[in-house]
Motif scaffolding. Structure first.
Motif, PDB file in Angstrom:
ATOM      1  N   ASP A   1     135.360  -6.194 -95.786  1.00 14.58           N
ATOM      2  CA  ASP A   1     134.429  -6.057 -94.660  1.00 14.58           C
ATOM      3  C   ASP A   1     134.963  -5.088 -93.614  1.00 14.58           C
ATOM      4  O   ASP A   1     134.190  -4.335 -92.997  1.00 14.58           O
ATOM      5  CB  ASP A   1     134.155  -7.428 -94.046  1.00 14.58           C
ATOM      6  CG  ASP A   1     133.216  -8.268 -94.889  1.00 14.58           C
ATOM      7  OD1 ASP A   1     132.593  -7.717 -95.821  1.00 14.58           O
ATOM      8  OD2 ASP A   1     133.103  -9.482 -94.621  1.00 14.58           O
TER       9      ASP A   1
ATOM     10  N   ALA B   1     133.083  -1.623 -92.487  1.00 16.74           N
ATOM     11  CA  ALA B   1     132.835  -1.293 -91.084  1.00 16.74           C
ATOM     12  C   ALA B   1     133.416   0.068 -90.726  1.00 16.74           C
ATOM     13  O   ALA B   1     132.783   0.868 -90.026  1.00 16.74           O
ATOM     14  CB  ALA B   1     133.425  -2.375 -90.177  1.00 16.74           C
TER      15      ALA B   1
ATOM     16  N   SER C   1     125.742   1.635 -88.728  1.00 19.92           N
ATOM     17  CA  SER C   1     126.174   0.301 -88.345  1.00 19.92           C
ATOM     18  C   SER C   1     126.408  -0.544 -89.589  1.00 19.92           C
ATOM     19  O   SER C   1     125.578  -0.551 -90.512  1.00 19.92           O
ATOM     20  CB  SER C   1     125.111  -0.385 -87.475  1.00 19.92           C
ATOM     21  OG  SER C   1     125.428  -1.751 -87.289  1.00 19.92           O
TER      22      SER C   1
ATOM     23  N   GLU D   1     126.076  -3.537 -89.797  1.00 24.10           N
ATOM     24  CA  GLU D   1     125.045  -4.575 -89.831  1.00 24.10           C
ATOM     25  C   GLU D   1     123.853  -4.165 -90.692  1.00 24.10           C
ATOM     26  O   GLU D   1     123.066  -5.020 -91.111  1.00 24.10           O
ATOM     27  CB  GLU D   1     124.576  -4.901 -88.420  1.00 24.10           C
ATOM     28  CG  GLU D   1     125.657  -5.551 -87.559  1.00 24.10           C
ATOM     29  CD  GLU D   1     125.162  -5.875 -86.164  1.00 24.10           C
ATOM     30  OE1 GLU D   1     123.992  -5.532 -85.853  1.00 24.10           O
ATOM     31  OE2 GLU D   1     125.929  -6.473 -85.391  1.00 24.10           O
ATOM     32  N   ASP D   2     123.734  -2.872 -90.965  1.00 29.26           N
ATOM     33  CA  ASP D   2     122.630  -2.376 -91.788  1.00 29.26           C
ATOM     34  C   ASP D   2     122.989  -2.327 -93.274  1.00 29.26           C
ATOM     35  O   ASP D   2     122.204  -1.840 -94.093  1.00 29.26           O
ATOM     36  CB  ASP D   2     122.218  -0.977 -91.332  1.00 29.26           C
ATOM     37  CG  ASP D   2     121.674  -0.968 -89.915  1.00 29.26           C
ATOM     38  OD1 ASP D   2     121.099  -1.987 -89.498  1.00 29.26           O
ATOM     39  OD2 ASP D   2     121.857   0.046 -89.211  1.00 29.26           O
TER      40      ASP D   2
ATOM     41  N   THR E   1     124.287  -4.450 -96.684  1.00 31.16           N
ATOM     42  CA  THR E   1     124.418  -5.761 -97.319  1.00 31.16           C
ATOM     43  C   THR E   1     125.517  -5.707 -98.369  1.00 31.16           C
ATOM     44  O   THR E   1     125.454  -4.907 -99.297  1.00 31.16           O
ATOM     45  CB  THR E   1     123.096  -6.180 -97.986  1.00 31.16           C
ATOM     46  OG1 THR E   1     122.079  -6.273 -96.982  1.00 31.16           O
ATOM     47  CG2 THR E   1     123.239  -7.530 -98.684  1.00 31.16           C
TER      48      THR E   1
ATOM     49  N   THR F   1     122.558   1.055 -98.717  1.00 31.25           N
ATOM     50  CA  THR F   1     122.271  -0.123 -97.885  1.00 31.25           C
ATOM     51  C   THR F   1     122.785  -1.409 -98.523  1.00 31.25           C
ATOM     52  O   THR F   1     122.922  -2.422 -97.849  1.00 31.25           O
ATOM     53  CB  THR F   1     120.762  -0.270 -97.653  1.00 31.25           C
ATOM     54  OG1 THR F   1     120.107  -0.472 -98.920  1.00 31.25           O
ATOM     55  CG2 THR F   1     120.187   0.964 -96.976  1.00 31.25           C
TER      56      THR F   1
END
Length: 224
Positions: free
Chosen positions: A11, A15, A24, A26-27, A29, A208
């Motif tokens: 992770d 990032a 980001s 957060e966009d 998966t 994504t």
């Protein structure tokens, strides 16, 4: 390294790659592929906050879904090749199928009277017709066919980078194929690309959804 540490390390890398690409995290998966690992690993991952897991073998995904049971918000992704005679069984078990690659499979997944299934069109980025995915020259025709399947919701595209090419170049081509699919499905913004060895290049090219296995799960158990 413990499972939680491996997950956190990946992770962090996601990032970092996202920031470098001006995106980001957060966009994006992160799908943890648990191929050959026991269903208990899915429970462990769920306890660490993972909500997207993937499998690429039909029998394995059916067995694991049954064993794990109904966990709130857990999404199963099928990322392997799929025969038409197994299509409906997999459709009932998973949330997303990443490997739609032919019209006959679209028809087999298009079940009347059931909620639409999220699917991704798999594109073959190699010159080998035996590899999974639709040939780029046939992508538009397959997208148009899928548009007539009311039981399917095309979310975007998926691909595996060729072994004999730099992943960055392959993923840039995939981004172009994704644009073509959006001509038919304007909201099909998903790009499923990138695995343990190349997910940073995939992020740079706009992926994504990442399909990451051994970097998180550890070495696959030896199968007898």
């Amino acid at each position: 390294m413990p499972l939680a540490d491996r997950l956190a390390s990946i992770d962090d890398r996601i990032a970092t790659a996202a920031r470098a690409a001006g995106r980001s995290a957060e966009d994006i998966t992160r799908i943890v592929v648990t191929k050959f690992h026991p269903a208990a690993l899915v429970d462990d991952l769920y306890g660490l906050g993972v909500r997207d897991v993937g499998e690429n073998r039909v029998q394995e995904v059916l067995e694991k879904v049954a064993e794990v049971g109904d966990l709130p918000d857990l999404r199963w992704h099928f990322v392997g090749q799929l025969q038409t005679n197994k299509a409906r069984a997999v459709r009932r078990a998973v949330s997303v199928i990443h490997s739609l690659d032919r019209a006959k499979l679209a028809d087999a997944l298009d079940v009347e009277g059931e909620p639409p299934l999220d699917v991704l069109i798999q594109v073959n980025l190699t010159a080998d017709p035996g590899r999974g995915g639709v040939a780029p020259e046939n992508l538009s025709a397959l997208a148009e066919h899928a548009a007539g399947c009311v039981g399917l919701r095309v979310r975007g595209v998926m691909a595996v980078a060729p072994l004999d090419e730099e992943p960055a170049a392959a993923f840039e081509r995939l981004a172009g194929h994704a644009h073509l699919v959006r001509r038919v499905f304007p909201h099909a913004t998903w790009i499923s690309a990138g695995m343990t060895g190349d997910f940073e290049a995939a992020i740079h090219a706009g992926a994504t959804h990442l399909r990451i296995g051994t970097a998180i799960t550890g070495p696959r158990p030896v199968r007898g």
